[in-house]
Motif scaffolding. Sequence first.
Motif, PDB file in Angstrom:
ATOM      1  N   ILE A  51     -38.751 -48.081 -20.998  1.00  0.00           N
ATOM      2  CA  ILE A  51     -39.857 -47.751 -21.020  1.00  0.00           C
ATOM      3  C   ILE A  51     -40.454 -47.064 -19.701  1.00  0.00           C
ATOM      4  O   ILE A  51     -41.072 -46.143 -20.030  1.00  0.00           O
ATOM      5  N   ASN A  52     -39.940 -47.517 -18.860  1.00  0.00           N
ATOM      6  CA  ASN A  52     -39.274 -46.708 -17.690  1.00  0.00           C
ATOM      7  C   ASN A  52     -39.117 -45.201 -17.677  1.00  0.00           C
ATOM      8  O   ASN A  52     -39.631 -45.070 -17.396  1.00  0.00           O
ATOM      9  N   ALA A  53     -37.834 -44.909 -18.113  1.00  0.00           N
ATOM     10  CA  ALA A  53     -37.489 -43.896 -18.573  1.00  0.00           C
ATOM     11  C   ALA A  53     -38.432 -42.832 -19.627  1.00  0.00           C
ATOM     12  O   ALA A  53     -39.099 -41.590 -19.203  1.00  0.00           O
ATOM     13  N   ALA A  54     -39.231 -43.480 -20.454  1.00  0.00           N
ATOM     14  CA  ALA A  54     -39.490 -43.227 -20.787  1.00  0.00           C
ATOM     15  C   ALA A  54     -41.285 -42.839 -20.483  1.00  0.00           C
ATOM     16  O   ALA A  54     -41.657 -41.605 -20.344  1.00  0.00           O
ATOM     17  N   LEU A 100     -47.263 -49.649 -11.874  1.00  0.00           N
ATOM     18  CA  LEU A 100     -46.210 -49.117 -11.803  1.00  0.00           C
ATOM     19  C   LEU A 100     -47.254 -47.608 -12.179  1.00  0.00           C
ATOM     20  O   LEU A 100     -47.313 -46.601 -13.495  1.00  0.00           O
ATOM     21  N   ILE A 101     -46.867 -46.378 -11.386  1.00  0.00           N
ATOM     22  CA  ILE A 101     -47.222 -45.602 -11.450  1.00  0.00           C
ATOM     23  C   ILE A 101     -46.810 -44.009 -10.750  1.00  0.00           C
ATOM     24  O   ILE A 101     -46.048 -44.417  -9.985  1.00  0.00           O
ATOM     25  N   PRO A 102     -46.039 -43.475 -11.491  1.00  0.00           N
ATOM     26  CA  PRO A 102     -44.644 -42.353 -11.462  1.00  0.00           C
ATOM     27  C   PRO A 102     -44.811 -40.857 -10.165  1.00  0.00           C
ATOM     28  O   PRO A 102     -45.952 -41.060 -10.443  1.00  0.00           O
ATOM     29  N   GLY A 103     -44.058 -41.913  -9.330  1.00  0.00           N
ATOM     30  CA  GLY A 103     -44.081 -41.026  -8.191  1.00  0.00           C
ATOM     31  C   GLY A 103     -44.381 -41.342  -7.292  1.00  0.00           C
ATOM     32  O   GLY A 103     -44.704 -41.233  -6.212  1.00  0.00           O
ATOM     33  N   ASP A 143     -33.539 -42.516 -11.621  1.00  0.00           N
ATOM     34  CA  ASP A 143     -34.177 -41.802 -12.674  1.00  0.00           C
ATOM     35  C   ASP A 143     -34.151 -40.443 -12.081  1.00  0.00           C
ATOM     36  O   ASP A 143     -35.172 -40.128 -11.094  1.00  0.00           O
ATOM     37  N   TYR A 144     -33.895 -38.602 -12.772  1.00  0.00           N
ATOM     38  CA  TYR A 144     -34.317 -38.208 -12.103  1.00  0.00           C
ATOM     39  C   TYR A 144     -35.696 -38.046 -12.449  1.00  0.00           C
ATOM     40  O   TYR A 144     -36.447 -37.154 -11.630  1.00  0.00           O
ATOM     41  N   ARG A 159     -41.790 -37.080  -9.733  1.00  0.00           N
ATOM     42  CA  ARG A 159     -42.899 -37.469 -10.481  1.00  0.00           C
ATOM     43  C   ARG A 159     -43.296 -37.687  -8.312  1.00  0.00           C
ATOM     44  O   ARG A 159     -44.003 -37.169  -7.926  1.00  0.00           O
ATOM     45  N   GLN A 160     -42.023 -38.047  -7.764  1.00  0.00           N
ATOM     46  CA  GLN A 160     -42.463 -38.113  -6.794  1.00  0.00           C
ATOM     47  C   GLN A 160     -42.323 -36.865  -5.470  1.00  0.00           C
ATOM     48  O   GLN A 160     -43.943 -36.521  -5.134  1.00  0.00           O
ATOM     49  N   LYS A 161     -41.698 -35.892  -5.696  1.00  0.00           N
ATOM     50  CA  LYS A 161     -41.913 -34.861  -5.569  1.00  0.00           C
ATOM     51  C   LYS A 161     -43.717 -34.057  -5.518  1.00  0.00           C
ATOM     52  O   LYS A 161     -43.844 -33.183  -4.821  1.00  0.00           O
ATOM     53  N   GLU A 162     -43.828 -34.447  -6.808  1.00  0.00           N
ATOM     54  CA  GLU A 162     -45.677 -33.430  -7.375  1.00  0.00           C
ATOM     55  C   GLU A 162     -46.425 -34.604  -6.468  1.00  0.00           C
ATOM     56  O   GLU A 162     -47.371 -33.462  -5.573  1.00  0.00           O
ATOM     57  N   GLN A 163     -46.127 -36.066  -6.137  1.00  0.00           N
ATOM     58  CA  GLN A 163     -46.793 -36.347  -5.557  1.00  0.00           C
ATOM     59  C   GLN A 163     -47.447 -35.748  -3.801  1.00  0.00           C
ATOM     60  O   GLN A 163     -48.152 -35.496  -3.506  1.00  0.00           O
TER      61      GLN A 163
END
Length: 392
Positions: A182-185, A210-213, A296-297, A302-306
Amino acid sequence: MEELKKRIEQLEQELKIEKLKNETSSVARPKISQMSSEVVDSNPYSRLMALKRMGIVENYEKIRDYTVAVVGVGGVGSVTAEMLTRCGIGKLILFDYDKVELANMNRLFFQPHQSGLSKVEAAANTLSFINPDVQFETHNYNITTMDNFQHFMGRIKEGSLTNGPVDLVLSCVDNFEARMAINAACNEINQIWFESGVSENAVSGHIQFLIPGKTACFACAPPLVVASNIDEKTLKKDGVCAASLPTTMAIVAGFLVQNTLKYLLKFGQVSYYLGYNAMQDFFPTMMMKPNDGCDDYHCRLRQKEQRESLILNPVKETVSEEIAAVIHEDNEWGISLVDESEPVVEGAHSEIAPGIHAAYDLPVAEEVVEGSSDSVDANVSLEELMAQMKSM
């Protein structure tokens, strides 16, 4: 011989499902085209719409537009699905590959006559009977296999009422492998989700937003069993099963749905992490930042996008708006809701009904007569004060 056995079991399950459908469809279940705020006993939404009348939720009808995916329809997931159904959610997508067993009867929701049915099918039948206004979509498969994982991700991306992404994913699974899937998806498709769980000894649990990034994903700070690449199946002992209490599972499901409603309907404050320890009734809360070295790539992406988003759109300090007074209906007891953060005016008394005035009309502060034995010296230490109290 083995294939014949499996075929017989499959036919028996299909007959059970057909019988259950016939039983539930024989009872009239009128659909309600829209949510009404009319306060009558025949309106199933009148108590929910009261949240709008009281100023808690701005537009409760909006819940009919939302789609929530529930992954795992066991002790927590089935109760979660039922609560959302009773709240009038627009659509529920249910994922599970397990069957109902008599061993599940110590939990809530499922019933003995559903034994042998797939959990998603049994749940959908029961829930559609509770609230026929909700749309249900079921998937009876294991999301961790390659083919099923791709299909699972596709339904998360296109399963809403408008054929777009679902509004929220709720993880109610009982194993790390499924949580990691679920986390990967969710990291890959940038999907916000909640993770939940109950401990094997049944006396603690948690929910995590959990909010990606933006927040730590499940791989950022994984449990030891995942971080060490241990096969959790090797940890299971023959003849030993995890304990489960309907109370703990219902509490966790309640926290999960409460925060789901707060997130979807935009009221209150969503908890990023809320734990529950039944032994001490302890509720720890926290927020975990993402790990910039996460395995997780897509989490790192997502962190970079944030970060880039913050550079382009810096957060401005805003003055928090004053919370509007809660609107409530008049009642014969004269009880009113007040903001506890407001200062108490000395000597002021609340206006309450005459019949209970004597029981509750206590002075705000009593005058202490000088020289009285009841007076307390301001210079007395805490230890001395405790000793005086023990001697009384």
